[in-house]
Design an enzyme around this catalytic site. Structure first.
Site, short mmCIF file in Angstrom:
data_model
loop_
_atom_site.label_atom_id
_atom_site.label_comp_id
_atom_site.label_asym_id
_atom_site.label_seq_id
_atom_site.Cartn_x
_atom_site.Cartn_y
_atom_site.Cartn_z
N LYS A 185 0.86 -1.18 0.00
CA LYS A 185 0.00 0.00 0.00
C LYS A 185 0.89 1.23 0.00
O LYS A 185 1.55 1.54 0.99
CB LYS A 185 -0.92 0.06 1.22
CG LYS A 185 -1.99 1.14 1.01
CD LYS A 185 -2.62 1.66 2.27
CE LYS A 185 -1.83 2.73 2.95
NZ LYS A 185 -1.65 3.99 2.18
N GLY A 238 7.07 4.80 8.44
CA GLY A 238 6.21 5.96 8.63
C GLY A 238 6.37 6.53 10.04
O GLY A 238 7.45 6.44 10.63
N SER A 239 5.28 7.06 10.57
CA SER A 239 5.35 7.73 11.87
C SER A 239 5.38 6.73 13.02
O SER A 239 4.90 5.60 12.89
CB SER A 239 4.14 8.65 12.03
OG SER A 239 2.95 7.88 12.03
N GLU A 241 3.65 6.95 15.67
CA GLU A 241 2.26 6.74 16.09
C GLU A 241 1.63 5.55 15.35
O GLU A 241 1.00 4.68 15.94
CB GLU A 241 1.50 8.04 15.77
CG GLU A 241 0.06 8.05 16.16
CD GLU A 241 -0.69 9.17 15.43
OE1 GLU A 241 -0.04 10.08 14.86
OE2 GLU A 241 -1.92 9.10 15.42
N ILE A 242 1.80 5.51 14.03
CA ILE A 242 1.20 4.42 13.25
C ILE A 242 2.02 3.13 13.45
O ILE A 242 1.46 2.03 13.40
CB ILE A 242 1.03 4.80 11.76
CG1 ILE A 242 0.25 6.12 11.62
CG2 ILE A 242 0.33 3.70 10.98
CD1 ILE A 242 -1.15 6.11 12.19
N GLY A 243 3.32 3.27 13.69
CA GLY A 243 4.14 2.10 14.00
C GLY A 243 3.59 1.34 15.19
O GLY A 243 3.52 0.11 15.19
N GLU A 261 10.19 0.92 10.51
CA GLU A 261 11.22 1.94 10.31
C GLU A 261 10.53 3.27 10.55
O GLU A 261 9.70 3.69 9.75
CB GLU A 261 11.81 1.81 8.91
CG GLU A 261 13.21 2.35 8.82
CD GLU A 261 13.21 3.78 8.38
OE1 GLU A 261 13.20 4.67 9.27
OE2 GLU A 261 13.19 4.03 7.17
N CYS A 295 13.66 10.54 7.36
CA CYS A 295 13.61 9.93 8.70
C CYS A 295 14.92 10.07 9.44
O CYS A 295 14.93 10.15 10.66
CB CYS A 295 13.22 8.46 8.58
SG CYS A 295 14.19 7.58 7.37
N GLU A 392 9.98 15.38 15.96
CA GLU A 392 10.36 15.28 14.55
C GLU A 392 9.58 16.35 13.77
O GLU A 392 8.35 16.35 13.77
CB GLU A 392 10.01 13.89 14.03
CG GLU A 392 10.48 13.65 12.62
CD GLU A 392 10.33 12.21 12.17
OE1 GLU A 392 9.24 11.64 12.38
OE2 GLU A 392 11.29 11.66 11.61
#
Ligand code: NAI
Ligand code: MG
Length: 492
Positions: A185, A238-239, A241-243, A261, A295, A392
């Site tokens: 995705k 990604g972020s 938060e979503i990790g 990551e 990142c 970040e």
């Protein structure tokens, strides 16, 4: 470079499953925007749970026992990966233009940086298709004991918008080399090059169902993929938060393996024995490359007291000179940020820096109202507890902090929940190695920055991630280890 000549034709806007481009089940679409203007480039088929289910089923069938893909010799997989690399190379200008149109990064950077980087990642993993090994073990008893590496199965891959095609290559390369099948995705901001790569994968000859691409939003398509019971591993960039959500999706579903990551607040330490002009340039590129949307951006620039004032002056002059504008103009060094949300976050953090007492040396504002451009910004007198030193920013904002001693700077560099990367600039080899060994980060660069290569592992300590990408380590993340123990007559 004429602007109009570079704007590419949009050929692929649909979901890619079983080597075919299809509409979404619910016939929905979403717009992908040109961040330089805020205008819609194209409407893209919007994948949701129903589409993810179909894509995962395709990948599952492609992975089934005795399928064409499972029976394929490793050397044949190698040929396919090399063929994909060839096709990407042959389509470099088209892909670079699409990447810059969708993401906003300068066309020349896509052309000489991103796309060639993608090609080398695929070539590296082509070479690894038949170079991962099991072992034999000197076990107790009368046995011959061996281990064998097997592909983990169907993998879900969720990637961000900052290096769209590069992140795809970091995910596809090791998954395909290991013999997995996949559903990717792409980020909703930048689906175009992933769909183009899907078309090239078919042309390269990958069997149907091995590679599937479902564009869509995170909470719908992304979550459905990470929650799917037939997905054995999810690889996410990604972020933070979503990790976190990825781990909980895994816990809620089938305990699929998760590699992450995530973000960073990477320190770059400049000692007072350096050539200041050189150090200023390295630190500038460490932060401003890809408009700060990186990142591993060197987003805490620690400078030793002796050279601090000179460094701040020169860093500000360099940022002031930066050419911001249309990504397709030859002399542009910084294009737009990716979207309105990103601009909001960056401006909020800049305002917090001013409020908390950092000195704004240059920049600090959005440029105009068309597109998402931000002035290259430099803060001095930044303190460790300010938001701009902790969070970040993911934008063109350099925070320069002052330090006195090695022990002090090691403690301060490590005083963060992140641990993705770090840098040190010095002519003293002892200082370089003392810092490199003490800093808690997955990559350390000495007298350079952002030196990421396909052959060596990349990834984070602490909340910057789980697992490593690139190098042989990434391949390991797509493999299971099976131990086979066979009874043999005693031969001792
Ligand atoms: P994000 O983490 O929301 O998005 C990354 C990917 O995850 C996208 O494909 C998105 O669609 C997907 N996603 C979002 N929510 C999801 C969910 N609930 N389930 C499954 N997939 C989901 O990052 P975003 O919003 O684009 O950027 C926010 C911040 O994250 C940035 O400002 C930056 O600080 C950080 N970031 C870090 C990146 C890195 O390279 N480590 C890349 C992108 C963002
Ligand atoms: Mg876009």
């Amino acid at each position: 470079m004429d602007t109009l000549q570079q704007l590419p034709k949009i050929q692929y806007t649909k979901i890619f499953i079983n080597n075919k481009f299809v509409d979404s089940v619910n016939k929905k679409t979403f717009p992908t925007l040109n961040p330089a203007t805020g205008e819609t480039i194209a409407d893209i088929a919007e994948g949701e749970k129903e589409d993810i289910d179909i894509a995962v089923q395709a990948a599952k069938t492609a992975f089934s026992r005795k399928s064409e893909w499972r029976k394929m010799a490793p050397s044949e997989r190698m040929k396919l990966l090399n063929k994909l690399a060839d096709l990407i190379e042959q389509n470099t200008t088209e892909l670079a233009a699409l990447e810059s149109l969708d993401n906003g990064k300068p066309y020349k950077n896509s052309l000489i940086g991103d796309i060639p980087g993608v090609v080398s990642v695929f070539r590296y993993y082509a070479g690894l298709c038949d170079k991962y090994f099991g072992k034999t073990y000197p076990v107790d008893g009368d046995f011959l004991c061996v281990s064998r590496k097997e592909p983990i199965g169907v993998v879900g891959q969720i990637i961000p918008w900052n290096y769209p095609l590069m992140m795809l290559a970091w995910k596809w390369g090791p998954a395909l080399a290991a013999g997995c099948t996949l559903v990717l995705k792409p980020a909703e901001q930048t689906p175009l090059t992933a769909l183009y790569a899907a078309a090239l994968s078919k042309e390269a000859g990958f069997p149907k169902g091995v590679i599937n691409v479902v564009p869509g939003y995170g909470p719908t398509a992304g979550a459905a993929l990470a929650l799917h019971p037939d997905v054995s591993k999810v690889a996410f960039t990604g972020s933070t938060e979503i990790g976190r959500k990825m781990l909980s999706y895994s816990a809620q579903s089938n305990l699929k393996k998760v590699s992450l990551e995530l973000g960073g607040k990477s320190p770059l330490v400049v000692f007072d024995d350096v050539d200041v002009d050189e150090a200023v340039k390295i630190a500038h590129d460490a932060l401003f490359s890809n408009h700060g949307q990186n990142c591993c951006a060197g987003s805490r620039t620690f400078v030793q007291a002796e050279i601090y004032d000179e460094f701040v002056r020169k860093a500000s002059e360099l940022a002031k000179k930066k050419k911001v504008g249309n990504p397709f103009k030859e002399d542009t060094e910084q294009g737009p940020q990716v979207d309105q949300m990103s601009i909001n976050k960056i401006i909020d953090l800049i305002n917090s820096g001013v409020k908390e007492g950092a000195k704004l040396q240059t920049g600090g504002k959005r440029i105009g109202n068309e597109g998402y451009f931000v002035e290259p910004t430099v803060f001095s007198d930044v303190k460790d507890n300010m938001r701009i030193a902790k969070e970040e920013i993911f934008g063109p904002v350099q925070s320069i902090l002052k330090f006195e001693t090695m022990d002090e700077v090691i403690d301060r560099a490590n005083n963060t929940e992140y641990g993705l990367a770090a840098g040190v600039i010095t002519k003293d080899i002892n200082r370089a190695f003392e810092f490199s060994q003490a800093v808690r980060a997955g990559s350390v660069w000495i007298n350079t920055y952002n030196a990421v290569t396909p052959q060596a592992p990349f990834g984070g300590y602490k909340m910057s991630g789980i697992g490593r990408e690139l190098g042989p380590d990434s391949l390991e993340g797509y493999l299971e280890t099976k131990t086979i123990n066979m009874s043999v007559p005693c031969t001792h």
